[in-house]
Design an enzyme around this catalytic site. Structure first.
Site, short mmCIF file in Angstrom:
data_model
loop_
_atom_site.label_atom_id
_atom_site.label_comp_id
_atom_site.label_asym_id
_atom_site.label_seq_id
_atom_site.Cartn_x
_atom_site.Cartn_y
_atom_site.Cartn_z
N ALA A 40 -11.73 -19.42 -23.04
CA ALA A 40 -11.13 -19.86 -24.30
C ALA A 40 -9.83 -19.08 -24.53
O ALA A 40 -9.71 -17.94 -24.10
CB ALA A 40 -12.10 -19.58 -25.44
N GLU B 61 -18.04 -12.88 -22.62
CA GLU B 61 -17.98 -13.05 -24.08
C GLU B 61 -18.59 -11.88 -24.83
O GLU B 61 -18.15 -11.51 -25.91
CB GLU B 61 -18.67 -14.36 -24.49
CG GLU B 61 -17.91 -15.62 -24.13
CD GLU B 61 -18.23 -16.16 -22.74
OE1 GLU B 61 -18.81 -15.43 -21.91
OE2 GLU B 61 -17.88 -17.33 -22.49
N GLY C 257 -15.16 -19.39 -20.78
CA GLY C 257 -15.01 -20.85 -20.74
C GLY C 257 -14.52 -21.35 -19.40
O GLY C 257 -14.74 -22.51 -19.04
N GLU D 35 -17.57 -21.73 -17.43
CA GLU D 35 -18.26 -22.91 -17.98
C GLU D 35 -17.59 -24.20 -17.53
O GLU D 35 -18.25 -25.18 -17.19
CB GLU D 35 -18.29 -22.81 -19.52
CG GLU D 35 -19.13 -21.63 -19.98
CD GLU D 35 -19.00 -21.34 -21.47
OE1 GLU D 35 -17.86 -21.25 -21.96
OE2 GLU D 35 -20.04 -21.22 -22.13
C1 HXC Z 1 -5.46 -16.00 -24.02
C2 HXC Z 1 -5.14 -14.67 -22.20
C3 HXC Z 1 -6.49 -14.84 -21.80
C4 HXC Z 1 -7.31 -15.68 -22.62
C5 HXC Z 1 -5.52 -13.57 -20.36
N1 HXC Z 1 -4.59 -13.87 -21.28
N2 HXC Z 1 -6.71 -14.13 -20.66
N3 HXC Z 1 -4.64 -15.25 -23.30
N4 HXC Z 1 -6.75 -16.22 -23.72
N5 HXC Z 1 -8.60 -15.92 -22.32
C6 HXC Z 1 -3.22 -13.42 -21.35
C7 HXC Z 1 -3.11 -11.98 -21.80
O1 HXC Z 1 -3.20 -11.86 -23.19
C8 HXC Z 1 -1.73 -11.62 -21.29
O2 HXC Z 1 -0.78 -12.16 -22.16
C9 HXC Z 1 -1.64 -12.42 -19.96
O3 HXC Z 1 -2.63 -13.45 -20.06
C10 HXC Z 1 -1.99 -11.56 -18.78
O4 HXC Z 1 -3.23 -10.92 -19.02
P1 HXC Z 1 -3.53 -9.39 -18.67
O5 HXC Z 1 -4.78 -9.01 -19.33
O6 HXC Z 1 -2.33 -8.56 -18.97
O7 HXC Z 1 -3.69 -9.48 -17.08
P2 HXC Z 1 -4.68 -8.73 -16.12
O8 HXC Z 1 -4.69 -7.25 -16.40
O9 HXC Z 1 -4.29 -9.18 -14.75
O10 HXC Z 1 -6.15 -9.27 -16.45
C11 HXC Z 1 -6.43 -10.66 -16.27
C12 HXC Z 1 -7.79 -10.99 -16.90
C13 HXC Z 1 -7.83 -10.48 -18.35
C14 HXC Z 1 -8.91 -10.31 -16.08
C15 HXC Z 1 -7.98 -12.50 -16.80
O11 HXC Z 1 -6.66 -10.98 -19.03
C16 HXC Z 1 -9.03 -10.90 -19.12
O12 HXC Z 1 -10.08 -10.27 -19.03
N6 HXC Z 1 -8.88 -11.96 -19.93
C17 HXC Z 1 -9.92 -12.37 -20.87
C18 HXC Z 1 -11.06 -13.02 -20.17
C19 HXC Z 1 -12.17 -13.34 -21.17
O13 HXC Z 1 -12.69 -12.45 -21.88
N7 HXC Z 1 -12.54 -14.63 -21.24
C20 HXC Z 1 -13.57 -15.09 -22.18
C21 HXC Z 1 -12.87 -15.64 -23.40
S1 HXC Z 1 -14.05 -16.17 -24.63
P3 HXC Z 1 0.55 -11.34 -22.59
O14 HXC Z 1 1.17 -12.22 -23.64
O15 HXC Z 1 0.10 -10.01 -23.06
O16 HXC Z 1 1.34 -11.28 -21.30
C22 HXC Z 1 -14.58 -17.64 -24.03
C23 HXC Z 1 -15.61 -18.33 -24.88
C24 HXC Z 1 -15.98 -19.62 -24.30
O17 HXC Z 1 -14.19 -18.13 -23.01
C25 HXC Z 1 -15.93 -20.67 -25.36
C26 HXC Z 1 -15.79 -22.05 -24.80
C27 HXC Z 1 -14.46 -22.42 -24.23
#
Ligand code: HXC
Length: 260
Positions: free
Chosen positions: A67, A134, A111, A114
Site C-alpha cells: 500500500a 504490516e 500489499g 498480496e
Molecule cells: C509509499 C514507499 C513505499 C510504500 C517505499 N516507498 N515503500 N512509498 N509506500 N509502501 C518510498 C520511500 O518512502 C522512499 O521515498 C522511496 O520509496 C525509497 O524507499 P527507501 O525506504 O528509501 O528505500 P530502501 O532503503 O531501498 O528500502 C526499500 C523498501 C522500504 C525495503 C521497499 O522502502 C520499505 O520497507 N518500504 C515499506 C514496505 C512496507 O512496509 N509495505 C507494507 C505497506 S502496508 P522518498 O520520497 O523518501 O525517496 C500494506 C498494507 C496492505 O501494504 C493493504 C492492502 C494494499
C-alpha cells in the site's frame, strides 16, 4: 485506455504484459496505480487476441512495496473503512478468466505480496523477497494476506511471516509452495513470457474452465469441489476445441490441434 502514469502495458504474441511503474515509490499501490492496473486487466480480459496476462514490476525497483504508505497515512478510520479500492482490487482479479502469471522481480511486501498472490502462477527472480511487514507499521494485511498466505504456505509459516514481519527469500517461497519457479533476475521475465505464450496457445475456453476449477478448490469442500470439476470436465465435451484436440491426437500421423 487513457494515458497511463503508473503502469506500462505491452502486447506480445497472445500475451498481455503489465509492468508496475512507480520506481520512485517501489511501485507502491497508490489509488491511481490500482485504477490503472484494473483498467489494463479488464482491457486484456476483453481482448480476444490475448490469452494470458503477465504482471511484473518495472526494471528498477522490484515488484511492489505494498500500500502507498504516504496515501494511507492520511486516512482516518472512517475514510479507511469506507474506501473501496482494496475490495475493487480483489474483485478485479476475481473477474479475470484468463490466466495471470505474476513475475516477482525483487521485493513483494505487504500489499505487494498480496497482489502477487492474486495471480494464478508466480515466478520469482533469485533476488525476490516476500513479506507481510504490516505489523511493523501497527496494522495488519488488508488485501488478502491473512487469507491467501495460509492457503499457499500453511498456518505456521504464514503466522510467522505475519506476526514477525520478516521476509522470506525466493528459494524459501518456492520450497513453501508460494512460487512455481525461481530464475536468475535477467531470465525470469523472458521465461515467464515463454510459459505465457505456451499457455496462451491452448484453447481459451478450456483454460478459463481449468482456472475456474482450480480456484474453486479454495472455496469448496472436496466432495463439492470434485463435483464442480466433473461438471466443467463434462462441459468441455460440448466445445469444438474438445473435438479438435481429441481428433488431432488420434490422427495418423498425430497432428497439432488448431484451436477455434
Ligand atoms: C509509499 C514507499 C513505499 C510504500 C517505499 N516507498 N515503500 N512509498 N509506500 N509502501 C518510498 C520511500 O518512502 C522512499 O521515498 C522511496 O520509496 C525509497 O524507499 P527507501 O525506504 O528509501 O528505500 P530502501 O532503503 O531501498 O528500502 C526499500 C523498501 C522500504 C525495503 C521497499 O522502502 C520499505 O520497507 N518500504 C515499506 C514496505 C512496507 O512496509 N509495505 C507494507 C505497506 S502496508 P522518498 O520520497 O523518501 O525517496 C500494506 C498494507 C496492505 O501494504 C493493504 C492492502 C494494499
Amino acid at each position: 485506455m487513457e494515458s497511463l502514469s503508473t503502469i506500462i502495458v505491452e502486447h506480445a504474441e497472445r500475451v498481455g504484459l503489465i509492468k508496475l511503474n512507480r520506481p520512485e515509490a517501489y511501485n507502491a499501490l497508490s489509488r491511481t496505480l490500482i485504477k490503472e492496473l484494473l483498467q489494463a486487466l479488464k482491457l486484456f480480459e476483453s481482448d480476444p487476441s490475448i490469452g494470458v496476462i503477465v504482471l511484473t514490476g518495472g526494471d528498477k525497483k522490484g515488484f511492489c512495496a505494498g500500500a502507498d504508505i504516504k496515501e494511507q497515512s492520511e486516512l482516518s478510520f472512517v475514510n479507511a473503512y469506507n474506501q473501496d479500492y482494496l475490495k475493487d482490487l480483489n474483485d478485479g482479479f476475481f473477474a479475470i478468466h484468463k490466466p495471470i502469471i505474476g513475475v516477482v522481480n525483487g521485493i513483494a511486501l505487504g500489499g505487494g505480496c498480496e497482489l502477487a498472490m492474486m495471480c494464478d502462477i508466480l515466478y520469482a527472480s533469485e533476488t525476490a523477497k516476500f513479506g507481510q511487514p504490516e505489523i511493523t507499521l501497527g496494522t495488519i494485511p488488508g488485501a488478502g494476506g491473512t487469507q491467501r498466505l495460509i492457503r499457499a504456505i500453511g498456518k505456521s509459516k504464514a503466522m510467522h511471516m505475519i506476526l514477525t514481519g520478516e521476509t522470506i527469500s525466493a528459494k524459501q517461497a518456492e520450497a513453501a509452495g508460494l512460487v512455481a519457479k525461481v530464475l536468475p533476475a535477467e531470465q525470469v521475465l523472458v521465461v515467464a513470457m515463454e510459459t505465457a505464450t505456451k499457455i496462451a496457445s491452448f484453447s481459451a475456453p478450456v483454460l478459463a474452465m481449468a482456472k475456474e476449477a482450480v480456484n474453486e478448490a479454495e472455496e469448496l469442500g472436496l466432495k463439492n469441489g470434485l463435483h464442480f470439476e466433473s461438471r466443467l470436465y463434462h462441459a468441455t465435451f460440448g466445445l469444438e476445441d474438445h473435438a479438435e484436440g481429441f481428433q488431432a491426437f488420434l490422427a495418423k500421423p498425430k497432428r497439432a490441434a488448431q484451436w477455434a
